[in-house]
Design an enzyme around this catalytic site. Structure first.
Site, PDB file in Angstrom:
ATOM      1  N   CYS A  54     -54.368 -15.139  64.259  1.00 28.43           N
ATOM      2  CA  CYS A  54     -55.192 -15.506  63.103  1.00 28.43           C
ATOM      3  C   CYS A  54     -55.814 -14.260  62.464  1.00 28.43           C
ATOM      4  CB  CYS A  54     -56.271 -16.492  63.528  1.00 28.43           C
ATOM      5  SG  CYS A  54     -57.521 -16.820  62.278  1.00 28.43           S
ATOM      6  N   CYS A  57     -59.610 -14.354  62.415  1.00 27.49           N
ATOM      7  CA  CYS A  57     -60.149 -14.099  63.753  1.00 27.49           C
ATOM      8  C   CYS A  57     -60.214 -12.588  64.030  1.00 27.49           C
ATOM      9  CB  CYS A  57     -59.288 -14.783  64.812  1.00 27.49           C
ATOM     10  SG  CYS A  57     -59.189 -16.580  64.636  1.00 27.49           S
TER      11      CYS A  57
END
Length: 424
Positions: A54, A57
């Site tokens: 991600c 993230c």
């Protein structure tokens, strides 16, 4: 261009310092695994559920390390951790993780979602607010003034133990993720404040105050992360009406906006599509929804006027049917929540009783059927016994037949004797 003398060593030193800081920051953030589920309940945790692939993230990671350092330096009781939600998907699912990254504060059996900006200061402020007591006491006028300067909106409960305080605590447990809730005695309040009665809930905002008395609350339910025109426009509309029509609606209405529809859905027992406007009547649990999209301040003003003059349709309420609906909704929500968080546990909790009931029903039905079979066989046997009793056994019938033959033979013998005597 020639490098400055000592440039390379300075670059290496700078890189080493940065690496050290990043590494030390990561040291204050614990990597969590499957043991976290059993070991967490004795502590308060701020957890980042992430996915390695991600991009958001990865962007959050250095901020999260800074949060870990700051929380440790502050001496906060909140522990900071991170969990790879793709490797421990069952635990992530149990905590209701549906996207990445997801930030949650876990406190006992409660899990609070963080929906604000992903900055160090905002995340830390959220953690400190939610990790602390639901209701924070204001023991002095100095403390009251200090808190009032720090918060644009201040909710304060004034008074002793009461049903109103219980309701205030209940609301605080749901909305602590958005704002602080305080309590104070009457002598702590500013001199310009007058209260008609106690207990009371007060709201301080924009240099003034009002006493909460069950007013209608107009709420723009939006998604703060969604920057589309519909969401930003609706938020601006309700802010403009609250500001420009204050003199018209202040007596009957309060205005605000809310990020996400989870709380409203549970309150209304319905699934609202956002963005939307909902008006709550907190005195009788009724609510109003617009019959068309709110596109401008004029549309919202017209909707509010329709509510005031009684032409808008009220839904919900606190009648018997709504209470029954609430019981059913809460039960359904509990079952769905159990199955979402732990499917195996849900199957055990609800499947086992159903299985036992099914076995009992099967046993009762089988017992009745066997009883009928035994009764039928018993009747048949009894009928057969009666037939044998009436007709006798084969041996008895044979004896009767032989007996008749014997009797006839004796008669014939007597008749023969008589005939012989006549001849004589």
């Amino acid at each position: 261009m020639a490098a400055a003398p000592g440039g390379r060593p300075r670059c290496l030193l700078w890189a080493a310092v940065v690496a050290h800081v990043v590494a030390s920051g990561a040291g204050f953030v614990e990597d969590l695994d499957e043991s976290f589920k059993e070991n967490r309940k004795d502590d308060i945790w701020l957890v980042d559920f992430y996915a390695p692939w991600c991009g958001h993230c990865k962007k959050l990671e250095p901020v999260w390390n800074e949060v870990g350092i700051e929380m440790r330096n502050m001496g906060s009781p909140v522990k900071v951790g991170k969990m790879d939600a793709t490797s421990f998907s069952s635990i992530a699912s149990e905590f209701g993780v549906r996207g990445y990254p997801t930030i949650k504060l876990l406190k006992g059996d409660l899990a609070y979602n963080y929906r604000g900006p992903r900055t160090k200061d905002d995340i830390i402020e959220f953690a400190n607010r939610v990790a602390g007591p639901l209701i924070r006491p204001l023991p002095s006028q100095h403390m009251f003034e200090h808190v009032q300067k720090r918060h644009g909106v201040l909710f304060v409960y004034v008074g002793g133990e009461s049903p109103l305080k219980e309701k205030y605590i209940e609301v605080a447990s749901e909305l602590i993720v958005y704002t602080y809730f305080f309590s104070a005695s009457e002598d702590v309040l500013p001199e310009y404040v007058t209260l008609p009665e106690l207990p009371a809930v007060m709201v301080f905002k924009d240099g003034t105050y009002f006493v909460y008395d069950g007013k209608l609350v107009a709420i723009a339910v939006i998604d703060d992360k969604n920057s589309s025109v519909e969401h930003t426009r609706l938020k601006s509309i309700i802010q403009e009406v609250a500001r420009d029509y204050r003199d018209h609606f202040h007596r009957d209405f309060q205005f605000g906006h809310m990020d996400g529809n989870d709380y409203i859905n549970s309150l209304l027992m319905d699934d609202l599509t956002i963005p939307t406007i909902v008006v709550l009547n907190t005195s009788n649990q009724q609510y109003f929804l617009p019959d068309r999209h709110i596109e401008s301040t004029e549309d919202l003003v017209q909707f509010i006027n329709n509510i005031l003059d009684g032409t808008a349709e009220a839904q919900g309420g606190d009648g018997l049917l709504q209470r029954i609906k609430r019981i059913i909704y809460d039960a359904k929500s509990t079952i769905v929540s159990v199955f979402k968080s732990s499917p195996l546990l849900g199957c055990f909790l609800f499947g086992l009783p159903l299985g036992v009931i099914s076995i009992m029903c099967y046993g009762i039905c089988t017992a009745d059927t066997e009883g009928e079979v035994f009764e039928h066989e018993g009747a048949k046997k009894e009928s057969g016994d009666r037939e044998l009793t009436d007709e006798g056994s084969e041996e008895e019938q044979e004896e009767e037949k032989n007996g008749k033959y014997t009797e006839l033979s004796d008669g014939e013998l007597k008749q023969k004797d008589i005939m012989e005597k006549k001849k004589d």
